[in-house]
Enzyme design. Structure first.
Site, mmCIF file in Angstrom:
data_model
loop_
_atom_site.group_PDB
_atom_site.id
_atom_site.type_symbol
_atom_site.label_atom_id
_atom_site.label_comp_id
_atom_site.label_asym_id
_atom_site.label_seq_id
_atom_site.Cartn_x
_atom_site.Cartn_y
_atom_site.Cartn_z
ATOM 1 N N ARG A 97 4.068 10.030 -2.699
ATOM 2 C CA ARG A 97 4.513 9.779 -1.690
ATOM 3 C C ARG A 97 3.990 10.441 -0.623
ATOM 4 N NH1 ARG A 97 9.366 8.721 1.322
ATOM 5 N NH2 ARG A 97 11.102 9.998 0.794
ATOM 6 N N LEU A 124 9.617 -4.597 1.282
ATOM 7 C CA LEU A 124 8.621 -2.807 1.650
ATOM 8 C C LEU A 124 8.323 -2.388 2.854
ATOM 9 C CD1 LEU A 124 7.705 -2.400 -2.678
ATOM 10 C CD2 LEU A 124 10.078 -3.263 -1.918
ATOM 11 N N THR A 169 18.298 0.931 2.148
ATOM 12 C CA THR A 169 18.551 2.760 2.713
ATOM 13 C C THR A 169 19.600 3.450 2.559
ATOM 14 O OG1 THR A 169 17.770 4.530 3.569
ATOM 15 C CG2 THR A 169 18.231 2.337 5.185
ATOM 16 N N TYR A 221 15.804 4.387 13.081
ATOM 17 C CA TYR A 221 15.422 4.095 11.589
ATOM 18 C C TYR A 221 16.339 3.207 10.761
ATOM 19 C CZ TYR A 221 13.884 3.980 6.515
ATOM 20 O OH TYR A 221 14.048 3.746 5.577
ATOM 21 N N GLN A 237 4.237 4.201 -1.073
ATOM 22 C CA GLN A 237 4.930 4.400 -2.499
ATOM 23 C C GLN A 237 5.075 3.124 -3.496
ATOM 24 O OE1 GLN A 237 7.442 7.883 -3.172
ATOM 25 N NE2 GLN A 237 8.568 6.891 -2.980
ATOM 26 N N ASP A 238 6.204 2.822 -3.006
ATOM 27 C CA ASP A 238 7.687 1.687 -3.826
ATOM 28 C C ASP A 238 6.088 0.737 -4.198
ATOM 29 O OD1 ASP A 238 8.507 3.963 -3.466
ATOM 30 O OD2 ASP A 238 10.213 2.473 -2.741
ATOM 31 N N THR A 252 1.213 -1.110 -0.283
ATOM 32 C CA THR A 252 -0.316 0.284 0.050
ATOM 33 C C THR A 252 1.091 1.172 -0.304
ATOM 34 O OG1 THR A 252 0.007 -0.154 2.612
ATOM 35 C CG2 THR A 252 -2.228 -0.880 1.361
HETATM 36 P P1 NAP Z 1 5.864 3.804 2.825
HETATM 37 O O1 NAP Z 1 4.960 4.728 1.894
HETATM 38 O O2 NAP Z 1 5.818 4.637 3.732
HETATM 39 O O3 NAP Z 1 5.419 2.141 2.424
HETATM 40 C C1 NAP Z 1 5.944 1.998 3.687
HETATM 41 C C2 NAP Z 1 4.589 0.097 3.673
HETATM 42 O O4 NAP Z 1 5.040 -0.831 4.916
HETATM 43 C C3 NAP Z 1 3.606 0.653 4.085
HETATM 44 O O5 NAP Z 1 2.049 0.108 2.992
HETATM 45 C C4 NAP Z 1 2.647 0.147 4.829
HETATM 46 O O6 NAP Z 1 1.627 0.131 5.188
HETATM 47 C C5 NAP Z 1 3.735 -0.724 5.859
HETATM 48 N N1 NAP Z 1 4.154 -1.252 6.633
HETATM 49 C C6 NAP Z 1 4.269 -0.979 8.077
HETATM 50 N N2 NAP Z 1 4.316 -1.067 8.884
HETATM 51 C C7 NAP Z 1 3.802 -2.736 8.645
HETATM 52 C C8 NAP Z 1 3.883 -3.334 8.977
HETATM 53 N N3 NAP Z 1 3.886 -3.829 10.721
HETATM 54 N N4 NAP Z 1 3.013 -4.948 8.726
HETATM 55 C C9 NAP Z 1 2.565 -4.785 7.437
HETATM 56 N N5 NAP Z 1 3.441 -3.810 6.372
HETATM 57 C C10 NAP Z 1 3.844 -2.512 7.433
HETATM 58 O O7 NAP Z 1 7.521 4.053 2.424
HETATM 59 P P2 NAP Z 1 8.352 4.184 0.477
HETATM 60 O O8 NAP Z 1 8.717 5.461 0.805
HETATM 61 O O9 NAP Z 1 7.078 3.003 -0.271
HETATM 62 O O10 NAP Z 1 9.203 3.015 1.355
HETATM 63 C C11 NAP Z 1 9.576 1.737 0.788
HETATM 64 C C12 NAP Z 1 11.051 0.958 1.571
HETATM 65 O O11 NAP Z 1 11.707 1.143 0.684
HETATM 66 C C13 NAP Z 1 10.668 0.962 3.275
HETATM 67 O O12 NAP Z 1 11.068 -0.302 3.463
HETATM 68 C C14 NAP Z 1 11.191 2.058 3.033
HETATM 69 O O13 NAP Z 1 12.368 2.412 4.392
HETATM 70 C C15 NAP Z 1 12.738 2.060 2.087
HETATM 71 N N6 NAP Z 1 13.265 3.013 1.292
HETATM 72 C C16 NAP Z 1 12.618 4.236 1.450
HETATM 73 C C17 NAP Z 1 12.893 5.363 0.688
HETATM 74 C C18 NAP Z 1 12.464 6.319 0.262
HETATM 75 O O14 NAP Z 1 12.865 7.537 -0.471
HETATM 76 N N7 NAP Z 1 10.819 6.021 -0.672
HETATM 77 C C19 NAP Z 1 14.199 4.945 0.343
HETATM 78 C C20 NAP Z 1 15.498 3.850 0.916
HETATM 79 C C21 NAP Z 1 14.783 2.973 1.553
HETATM 80 P P3 NAP Z 1 0.586 0.404 5.797
HETATM 81 O O15 NAP Z 1 -0.601 1.821 4.339
HETATM 82 O O16 NAP Z 1 -0.317 0.371 6.241
HETATM 83 O O17 NAP Z 1 0.959 1.893 6.516
HETATM 84 N N1 GDD Z 2 9.938 14.906 7.433
HETATM 85 C C1 GDD Z 2 10.438 16.537 7.125
HETATM 86 N N2 GDD Z 2 10.286 17.829 7.215
HETATM 87 N N3 GDD Z 2 11.653 16.960 6.906
HETATM 88 C C2 GDD Z 2 12.454 18.020 6.256
HETATM 89 C C3 GDD Z 2 12.173 18.697 6.669
HETATM 90 C C4 GDD Z 2 10.480 19.227 7.465
HETATM 91 O O1 GDD Z 2 9.889 19.570 7.638
HETATM 92 N N4 GDD Z 2 12.412 20.188 6.771
HETATM 93 C C5 GDD Z 2 13.789 20.175 6.664
HETATM 94 N N5 GDD Z 2 13.582 18.715 6.334
HETATM 95 C C6 GDD Z 2 14.781 17.597 6.000
HETATM 96 C C7 GDD Z 2 15.069 16.532 6.845
HETATM 97 O O2 GDD Z 2 15.576 16.631 8.732
HETATM 98 C C8 GDD Z 2 15.622 15.624 6.097
HETATM 99 O O3 GDD Z 2 17.504 15.703 6.200
HETATM 100 C C9 GDD Z 2 15.393 16.073 4.905
HETATM 101 O O4 GDD Z 2 14.559 17.050 5.014
HETATM 102 C C10 GDD Z 2 14.632 15.292 4.484
HETATM 103 O O5 GDD Z 2 13.659 13.724 4.968
HETATM 104 P P1 GDD Z 2 12.298 13.159 4.564
HETATM 105 O O6 GDD Z 2 12.200 13.688 3.948
HETATM 106 O O7 GDD Z 2 11.670 13.053 5.857
HETATM 107 O O8 GDD Z 2 12.972 12.084 4.260
HETATM 108 P P2 GDD Z 2 14.518 10.686 5.087
HETATM 109 O O9 GDD Z 2 15.682 11.645 3.870
HETATM 110 O O10 GDD Z 2 14.704 11.242 6.548
HETATM 111 O O11 GDD Z 2 14.157 9.602 4.789
HETATM 112 C C11 GDD Z 2 13.821 9.570 2.986
HETATM 113 O O12 GDD Z 2 14.803 8.359 2.638
HETATM 114 C C12 GDD Z 2 15.206 7.606 2.927
HETATM 115 C C13 GDD Z 2 16.699 6.725 2.338
HETATM 116 O O13 GDD Z 2 17.523 8.719 2.613
HETATM 117 C C14 GDD Z 2 12.687 8.104 4.260
HETATM 118 O O14 GDD Z 2 11.708 7.906 2.927
HETATM 119 C C15 GDD Z 2 13.222 6.892 4.434
HETATM 120 O O15 GDD Z 2 11.912 5.447 4.258
HETATM 121 C C16 GDD Z 2 14.213 6.136 3.546
HETATM 122 O O16 GDD Z 2 14.901 5.384 3.827
#
Ligand code: NAP
Ligand code: GDD
Length: 375
Positions: free
Chosen positions: A188, A82, A129, A153, A14-15, A12
């Site tokens: 997102r 994921l 990550t 995290y 983003q990815d 459910t």
């Molecule tokens: P996201 O939008 O926050 O999605 C997280 C997913 O995990 C949701 O489907 C959520 O379900 C599910 N989930 C959380 N807790 C759970 C549980 N206890 N049991 C079953 N499902 C659970 O994250 P995303 O951006 O798509 O990222 C996907 C993965 O890549 C994550 O592992 C994230 O840490 C990693 N990642 C993301 C990024 C990025 O920039 N997006 C970068 C590096 C790594 P609900 O919808 O029910 O909450």
């Molecule tokens: N969320 C958020 N909100 N971040 C902010 C804000 C704000 O108002 N203002 C500045 N930031 C800065 C955070 O301090 C951080 O340095 C940067 O923006 C990015 O924050 P996020 O967009 O929350 O992402 P993240 O980099 O901490 O984490 C995401 O990327 C990771 C990969 O590097 C998530 O998707 C993680 O799940 C993922 O692993």
């Protein structure tokens, strides 16, 4: 030929939603794990429900038995893990839950595969990550850069990374980590900084919000488009040997640069004044005035709030995708930074306008019902 069956945890998210579309288009049977919630958060995959090869199942990353039973029932050939508590700032408030899902959850998946004797037929992708690099020890970061996790995290995700590596070596399993740098999209979550900015820029441009409050504007990220990154998850599992890969664009920008560009695409040019918590984004030009807004040059539309500062912040992420480019044939520049911001702003400008129309219609309907004009 045997059938490709994928099981996606975090379907459910983003990815998960983009990966489902990608695998369905490749002819996979796709199974996704959902968890029970009092409100329906399935909007990212609503358009896929009813597709013949798409199946949803209740389970939870914190519930081993549910995972063992589901893996046994589905008999996947590929698992994409994921699911995570994926918000870094939230991990400071809920560190134990984050560790349970993001660290032990990975172990539960691996054990579910072993318990069902699928370790020789089921490949596993782990959503690792760039946060592992944390308090970075070198730039740009590649597969050999030392890790220095800098949040609950990241520490949980480091366990996930190592347990995947351990099972690969101990049990000869095809399990790999994709070390993905930040990837964003119009799907997102709304509290990640990019989406928070694009939604606010759209609301401010349309007179629905006065000011956007952010934390660290100097933080640097390597931002890519999520739709491009899910292809890499699949490519990693199609590689001839199980290995870990850095997935990034190789280009870095600050949060301030992201905000400047997002407001520009929403029709508002910004200039920046002040430093640290006193910094402000001020309107220097309005190129696309909306009838609904009273904006004028000189208005402050971005300000800093300490509430969005983190106890420890990762401030210099910059990925080197050379290995993925050379060994997987993946193109890190499919969508540029400018295109990514434009896609997100365009989407959110339309969303804010549509939300406004829906709210006017709801108000009108309530009034018509009250007056008995409609029944
Ligand atoms: P996201 O939008 O926050 O999605 C997280 C997913 O995990 C949701 O489907 C959520 O379900 C599910 N989930 C959380 N807790 C759970 C549980 N206890 N049991 C079953 N499902 C659970 O994250 P995303 O951006 O798509 O990222 C996907 C993965 O890549 C994550 O592992 C994230 O840490 C990693 N990642 C993301 C990024 C990025 O920039 N997006 C970068 C590096 C790594 P609900 O919808 O029910 O909450
Ligand atoms: N969320 C958020 N909100 N971040 C902010 C804000 C704000 O108002 N203002 C500045 N930031 C800065 C955070 O301090 C951080 O340095 C940067 O923006 C990015 O924050 P996020 O967009 O929350 O992402 P993240 O980099 O901490 O984490 C995401 O990327 C990771 C990969 O590097 C998530 O998707 C993680 O799940 C993922 O692993």
């Amino acid at each position: 030929m045997s059938k490709n069956i994928a099981l996606i945890t975090g379907v459910t998210g983003q990815d998960g939603s983009y990966l489902s579309e990608f695998l369905l288009a490749k002819g996979y049977e796709v199974h996704g794990i959902i968890r029970r919630s009092s409100v329906d958060f399935r909007e990212r995959i609503a358009h896929l429900e009813g597709t013949p090869n798409f199946h949803l199942h209740y389970a939870d990353m914190g519930d081993s038995m549910s995972l063992v039973k589901l893996v046994g029932k589905v008999q996947p050939t590929e698992i994409y893990n994921l699911a995570a508590q994926s918000h870094v700032q939230v991990s400071f408030d809920a560190p134990e839950f984050t560790a349970d899902v993001d660290a032990v959850g990975v172990l539960r998946i691996l054990e579910a595969v072993r318990t069902n004797h699928l370790e020789k037929t089921c490949k596993i992708y782990q959503a690792s990550t760039s946060e592992l690099y944390g308090k970075v020890e070198e730039v740009p970061q590649n597969e050999k850069t030392p890790f220095h996790p800098y949040s609950p995290y990241a520490v949980a995700k480091l366990y996930g990374y190592w347990i995947i590596k351990e099972y690969r070596e101990a049990y000869d399993m095809f399990c790999c980590s994709g070390i993905l740098f930040n990837h964003e999209s119009e799907r997102r979550g709304e509290t990640f900084v990019t989406r928070k900015i694009t939604l606010a820029a759209a609301r401010i441009a349309q007179g629905k919000q006065d000011c956007l409050y952010l934390g660290n504007l100097d933080s640097l990220r390597d931002w890519g488009y999520a739709k491009d990154y899910v292809e890499c998850m699949w490519l990693i599992l199609q590689h001839d040997k199980p290995e870990d890969f850095v997935i990034a664009t190789g280009v870095q920008h600050t949060v301030r640069e992201f905000a400047t560009l997002a407001f520009h695409y929403a029709g508002i040019d910004l200039r920046w004044e002040g430093e640290g918590v006193n910094e402000k984004g001020i309107i220097s030009n309005i190129s696309n005035p909306s009838n609904a807004s009273n904006l004028k040059v000189g208005d402050v539309v971005v300000a800093v709030s300490e509430a969005f500062y983190r106890p420890t912040d990762v401030v210099n992420l910059w990925g080197d995708p050379t290995k993925a480019k050379n060994e997987l044939g993946w193109n890190p520049q499919t969508t540029s930074f400018e295109q990514l911001v434009q896609i997100m702003v365009k989407h959110d400008m339309e969303k804010v306008a549509a939300d406004h129309v829906a709210s006017v219609m709801r108000t009108n309907l309530a009034e018509y019902l009250e007056k008995g004009i409609v029944k």
